[in-house]
Structure formats: structure tokens, C-alpha cells
Enzyme design. Structure first.
Site, PDB file in Angstrom:
ATOM      1  N   LYS A   1      96.499  -0.015  12.901  1.00 56.33           N
ATOM      2  CA  LYS A   1      96.054   0.734  12.478  1.00 56.33           C
ATOM      3  C   LYS A   1      96.730   2.301  13.109  1.00 56.33           C
ATOM      4  O   LYS A   1      97.385   2.349  14.205  1.00 56.33           O
ATOM      5  CB  LYS A   1      95.029   1.176  13.714  1.00 56.33           C
ATOM      6  CG  LYS A   1      94.125   2.457  12.948  1.00 56.33           C
ATOM      7  CD  LYS A   1      92.638   2.297  14.055  1.00 56.33           C
ATOM      8  CE  LYS A   1      91.666   3.083  14.357  1.00 56.33           C
ATOM      9  NZ  LYS A   1      90.437   3.226  14.650  1.00 56.33           N
TER      10      LYS A   1
ATOM     11  N   SER B   1      85.778   3.909  12.083  1.00 55.43           N
ATOM     12  CA  SER B   1      86.633   4.629  10.906  1.00 55.43           C
ATOM     13  C   SER B   1      88.558   3.688  11.210  1.00 55.43           C
ATOM     14  O   SER B   1      88.979   3.688  10.302  1.00 55.43           O
ATOM     15  CB  SER B   1      87.420   5.367  13.339  1.00 55.43           C
ATOM     16  OG  SER B   1      88.275   4.288  13.551  1.00 55.43           O
TER      17      SER B   1
ATOM     18  N   SER C   1      83.526   1.818  15.796  1.00 58.91           N
ATOM     19  CA  SER C   1      84.555   2.098  14.734  1.00 58.91           C
ATOM     20  C   SER C   1      85.453   0.631  14.826  1.00 58.91           C
ATOM     21  O   SER C   1      86.188   0.531  13.426  1.00 58.91           O
ATOM     22  CB  SER C   1      85.629   2.848  15.454  1.00 58.91           C
ATOM     23  OG  SER C   1      85.656   4.196  14.813  1.00 58.91           O
TER      24      SER C   1
END
Lengths: 95, 496
Positions: free
Chosen positions: B78, B159, B183
């Protein structure tokens, strides 16, 4: 509680975010929608409740007060938008 | 072997170990899949050369008998985790040209254990969002499609939407993610993948771009429960550079797979039966209860009375912490800079240009609730309610409940533009079941449990006692076994 356009401008300035006049109305509505959403918390009985400090009952670790890092000026300045020698450069602050 | 991207992380690990495949072949297959999947926009930065070099090293290590636990396994990172020498953006314009000179502890742990890193995965800007639509690098498109509606661009959740989409699309064997209010678990639920947010303090936050420091926690997204157990073991561990990371041994989580559930007590919280919750989600939840019962667990109804206050509490605490954390983006030390007539004007213009709409709004909310005259009414009160939310869980666990079962999300994934365009609160409601877990610092896992009528995946959430991730892996393994097998989408994006 709710905010008005003057408060929106004040918050934006405290946040150091420039807002254009045309944005103020939209932000005003959005911020008030969120403040209405969180309004429900005022109905919770919190008498005698301590605000949470940490989710874990943990003593913070301490280390010896010695220098463990440093001497990496180039690393620190590597991403600076403007640099001069070993300094970050900012607009003049002191007259 | 034919398509190496069809392997699970555990299968790939075992095939490498027995030298049936090489790390280079495995990495090439994933690099090819990554490059062919650009229409999904999962990656902000691809690092194929780095990945192939790492794979070559891994093959050498395997040959020397020095393989680490993740040796040669291609993962995605990420883009909130700082990668040494690789652009790290947090999906924000303000960090669009930032290249860290250091590696985050957690991604460093993965590299230590031999992982191959394919690139940096897209996300909502600064991890603020539930659909990956707030990224400055454009939204991620889920590999999943609604039945009979191929034109709708389905969101992968957020997210960690790049992470969930890339794993579901088989571009990587697993991905790192982060979870502040849901998330990891919400995007996992939206894409039929497994995601675990471990206990607060289990993983180091050092080198991960901060959103809300008392809530942020790193974790993996994978296609199987076993794969998540393998990845978390490498990610977790004490780090002297994060004083909130816990100095406790990391168990071999994979060993908890298949453990007997006989006599384990599973709580089902009545407050999660929200008004208006769809029949489909309620049926999924009942199904999960039945599966765990069949596996030998005992089901008890429990009460978590402050549940309904969790999301409002979150929308005070998270923006407050974000407004403080994001104060560092001022155009001086890193990131973009706009010129201004004086330093304050420079700050204001830089931040107005560098932050997207959602981030600006949250900074402003956070600034407001922390400002003089409002601090007690909003922030201190929210911190007190957070104590009550945590006490709800403490009470239930003290009464002998081992874990809690809930739906992961109130609905399946939606399409781009369908939520939150007029009222930001609509989007926030995605996290209604997940956010309590961050408030209380507990571990939470989302496991795929079936498909909705529209063909999109649904997940169940398991919530555990602090540092009892092992129980979550055992329970999730049982649900995974009982649930209909997930058939990940065919690669329709190739040539799209």
C-alpha cells in the site's frame, strides 16, 4: 452546534488551507452535516467517565537518553522543495 | 505449471520450497498480470525491475538453503508505507514527488523475510475514504462486476482499495494494507478477500504515513485465511521506534488454522441489527452463526450498548488526530510547494493545492473540534465515549466470550459515484460495523462468506480479545471451509 461562513473561513485559516469564496458555502453545508451527525454524542451520559488515554494498559518504554541517530543531512534534505547548502529555504519570516 | 497467479501464497511458498517453481518464474507471472491490469488502476507505482532483481536474489537464497518465511513471494505494498528509494505518495498530490530515504518497519520485515515487492498500491488519499475514489491518482476499479451490469465500475472499497483489488485480481499473492476505521476489512469484504486488522500495537506504525495515530494499524489482505496468518506473522513484532508497538512474542499464526472450536463462545451483538439492515446481510449473518455452531462453537447473544455512538465518535477523534498529523505538510521539508506572498500564504496555498477535497474537509473538522471553546464539548467528550465503547467489549470478554461475529459491511460494493456525492455521512456509514474495533484497539478480521444477489461478494467480521489473533484465524478458517468457494473474476480487463 453549527458553523456559519465566517466560522468556516476562520477554521480554514487555522488549518492553513486557502479557501475560495465559492467553496465556503459548500464546506459550510458539509461541515454542518458532519456536526449534526456527531450531535448524538451530547445525549450520552459521560459523568464520571475518564477520557481514554490508550487502548492498551501498557507502560511506555523508555530508552537511555543518548544520541542514536544523526549525521544524515542529505537524507533529511533529499525531498526539500527548495534547499540551499544544508538548509531548508522558506520565505522571509522576520522583517 | 500453467498460470502461477492461480496459486495461493501458501501454495506458492510450498512450490518454491520443493523447487517445483522458481521465484523468477513466479514473479514474472505476477509482473505480467500487473502490467495487463492497468485498466484497474491498482498500482500508483510499479517496480518490476526491483521485483525481478529481488526474485533472482530469492532463487539464490533458496538454492543456498537460506530461504526466509516469505522467500520469493510477490506482494503489493500500500502506498502509505514508506519504501526506501521508491516514490511514496499516500495517494496525495502533496506527496506526489516524495521518495523516502528509509523503509517502513513493517515492509522492512517483509523484505527481511524474503518477500518480492511488485510496487505501490493505490488507496484513498491519506487513507481517508471507503471507496478509493479520493485518490489523487484516480479511482481503482474492482475486478468484480455486478450481475448483468458490466458497464458499472464497481469500487474495491477503501481505503486499501488498491490492495484489495490487486489481490482479488490475482496481481499479487497478498498485499499490505492499513486500517483506521475499517480500511482493511471493508475493502476485503467488497472484493471477496481476507483482511485482518490486528490488535493496536501488534504491528509497528513507524514509516507508515500517519492518519489517526491512536487508531491506525497495519495488516494484510490475502485470498485465504492461511495466507493472512502467514503474512501477519512476518509483519508483526516489536519496534523500538514505535513506542505504541508491543514487546511480546509473535505466535506462528498458521498453527492456529484447523484448531478445534469446541466450547469456544461466540458473541452475537444485538445492537448490530441496525434498523433497515438488508435481509441479505441478516441472512448472511445467520448463516455465519450456523457455520460456527456446526463447527462446535457455542453462540451467545451479547450487548454492546454504545455501538451506535462509535461512528460519531470516530468522526471527531480521527479528524482531530489527522489535523495534527497532517500539519507537517507545509511545503517546507518535503512535498509540493506553492509560492505565496509570505510564509502563511505559502502554507495556505500549498495545502489548498496539495490536499484533495475529503482531506481538506477532515483537517478542517479536526481543527474545529480541537479549537478553543469546542475542545471539551467535542474532543474530550468523544474520548470519554470511546472509553465506554471499549468497556462494552471488556465486559463481554470478561464474561467469557472468545470472539464476536458481525457482518463486515452493511451492503455489498457499490459503483463509482453512487455514494457520498451529496452528503459525506452516507459514505461514512460503510464503516458502521468495523469502526468499533479501532475504537477499542481490538483485532478484527473480515472473511468472505458468500455472494449477494447482485453477484458481488459479502464478508463476515470476527472481533477478538486483545492479542488473540489466533482465535480469529481458527474461526475464520472454519467459515472459509463452510462458505461457498469464491471464484475470483476472470480477467475481463485484459485488452480492455
Amino acid at each position: 452546534m453549527s458553523v456559519d461562513p465566517a466560522v468556516v473561513r476562520r477554521i480554514a485559516h487555522l488549518s492553513r488551507i486557502a479557501v475560495e469564496d465559492k467553496e465556503v458555502e459548500r464546506l459550510n453545508g458539509e461541515i454542518n452535516a458532519i456536526l449534526t451527525f456527531v450531535e448524538t454524542l451530547s445525549s450520552v451520559d459521560v459523568a464520571g467517565v475518564e477520557p481514554i488515554a490508550s487502548v492498551l494498559p501498557m507502560q511506555m518504554k523508555k530508552r537511555a537518553d543518548v544520541v542514536t541517530d544523526g549525521g544524515i543531512v542529505d537524507d533529511i534534505l533529499a525531498n526539500a522543495p527548495v534547499r540551499e547548502d544544508n538548509y531548508f529555504v522558506v520565505p522571509k519570516v522576520v522583517e | 505449471m500453467s498460470d502461477l497467479t492461480l496459486l495461493s501464497l501458501a501454495e506458492a511458498r510450498d512450490a518454491l520450497k520443493s523447487k517445483k517453481i522458481s521465484a523468477l518464474e513466479l514473479t514474472r507471472a505476477h509482473v505480467e498480470a500487473m502490467e495487463a491490469a492497468r485498466p484497474l488502476n491498482c498500482f500508483i507505482t510499479e517496480t518490476p525491475e526491483l521485483a525481478l532483481a529481488q526474485a533472482t536474489q530469492s532463487d539464490a537464497k533458496i538454492a543456498r538453503g537460506e530461504a526466509g518465511p516469505l522467500e520469493g513471494l510477490p506482494l503489493g505494498i500500500k502506498d502509505l508505507y514508506c519504501s526506501k528509494g521508491v516514490r511514496t505518495t499516500a495517494a496525495s498530490r502533496i506527496l506526489g514527488n516524495f521518495t523516502p530515504t528509509y523503509e517502513s518497519t513493517v515492509s522492512g520485515n517483509l523484505l527481511r523475510d524474503g518477500a518480492v515487492t511488485l510496487g505501490k498500491l493505490n488507496l484513498d488519499e491519506f487513507a481517508m475514504g471507503s471507496s478509493n475514489e479520493t485518490s489523487a491518482f484516480g479511482p481503482v476499479i474492482s475486478p468484480w462486476r455486478r450481475k448483468g451490469d458490466p458497464a458499472a465500475k464497481i469500487v474495491p472499497g477503501g481505503s486499501s482499495g488498491g490492495s484489495s483489488a490487486a489481490v482479488a485480481a490475482r496481481l499479487c499473492l497478498g498485499a499490505t494494507a492499513t486500517d483506521t476505521g475499517g480500511s482493511i476489512r471493508q475493502p476485503a469484504a467488497f472484493t471477496g478477500t481476507v483482511g485482518i486488522k490486528p490488535t493496536y500495537g501488534r504491528c509497528s506504525r513507524w514509516g507508515i504515513v500517519a492518519f489517526a495515530s491512536s487508531l491506525d494499524q497495519a495488516g494484510p489482505i490475502t485470498r485465504t485465511v492461511r495466507d493472512a496468518a502467514i503474512m501477519l506473522r512476518s509483519m508483526a513484532g516489536h519496534d523500538p521506534r514505535d513506542t505504541t508497538s508491543v514487546d511480546a512474542p509473535v505466535p506462528d499464526y498458521e498453527k492456529s488454522m484447523g484448531a478445534s472450536l469446541k466450547g469456544r463462545r461466540i458473541g452475537v451483538p444485538k445492537e448490530y441489527r441496525l434498523d433497515g439492515l438488508s435481509a441479505e446481510i441478516l441472512a448472511l449473518w445467520d448463516q455465519g452463526v450456523a457455520w460456527l455452531k456446526d463447527a462446535g462453537a457455542e453462540i451467545v447473544e451479547i450487548s454492546l450498548p454504545h455501538t451506535k455512538y462509535a461512528l460519531p465518535t470516530y468522526y471527531i477523534i480521527a479528524p482531530a488526530e489527522a489535523s495534527s498529523n497532517l500539519a507537517r505538510y507545509d511545503g517546507v521539508r518535503y512535498g509540493i510547494r506553492e509560492t505565496g506572498r509570505d510564509i502563511a500564504d505559502m502554507y495556505e496555498k500549498t495545502r489548498a493545492k496539495g490536499f484533495g477535497q475529503e482531506v481538506r474537509r477532515r483537517i478542517m473538522i479536526g481543527t474545529y473540534v480541537l479549537s478553543a471553546g469546542y475542545y471539551d464539548a467535542y474532543y474530550v467528550r468523544a474520548q470519554k465515549v470511546r472509553s465506554l465503547i471499549k468497556q462494552d467489549f471488556d465486559t463481554v470478554f470478561a464474561a467469557g466470550v472468545d470472539a464476536v461475529l458481525t457482518p463486515a459491511t452493511p451492503s455489498p460494493a457499490f459503483a463509482q459515484g453512487e455514494q457520498g456525492s451529496t452528503d459525506p455521512v452516507e459514505m461514512y456509514l460503510n464503516d458502521v460495523f468495523t469502526v468499533t474495533v479501532n475504537m477499542a484497539g481490538l483485532p478484527g478480521l473480515s472473511v468472505p462468506s458468500g455472494l449477494a444477489a447482485n453477484g458481488l461478494p459479502l464478508g463476515l467480521q470476527l472481533i477478538g480479545r486483545p492479542f488473540d489473533e489466533e482465535t480469529l484465524f481458527s474461526l475464520a478458517g472454519a467459515i472459509e471451509q463452510a462458505a461457498p468457494k469464491i471464484d475470483y473474476p476472470q480477467a475481463w480487463w485484459r485488452g480492455a
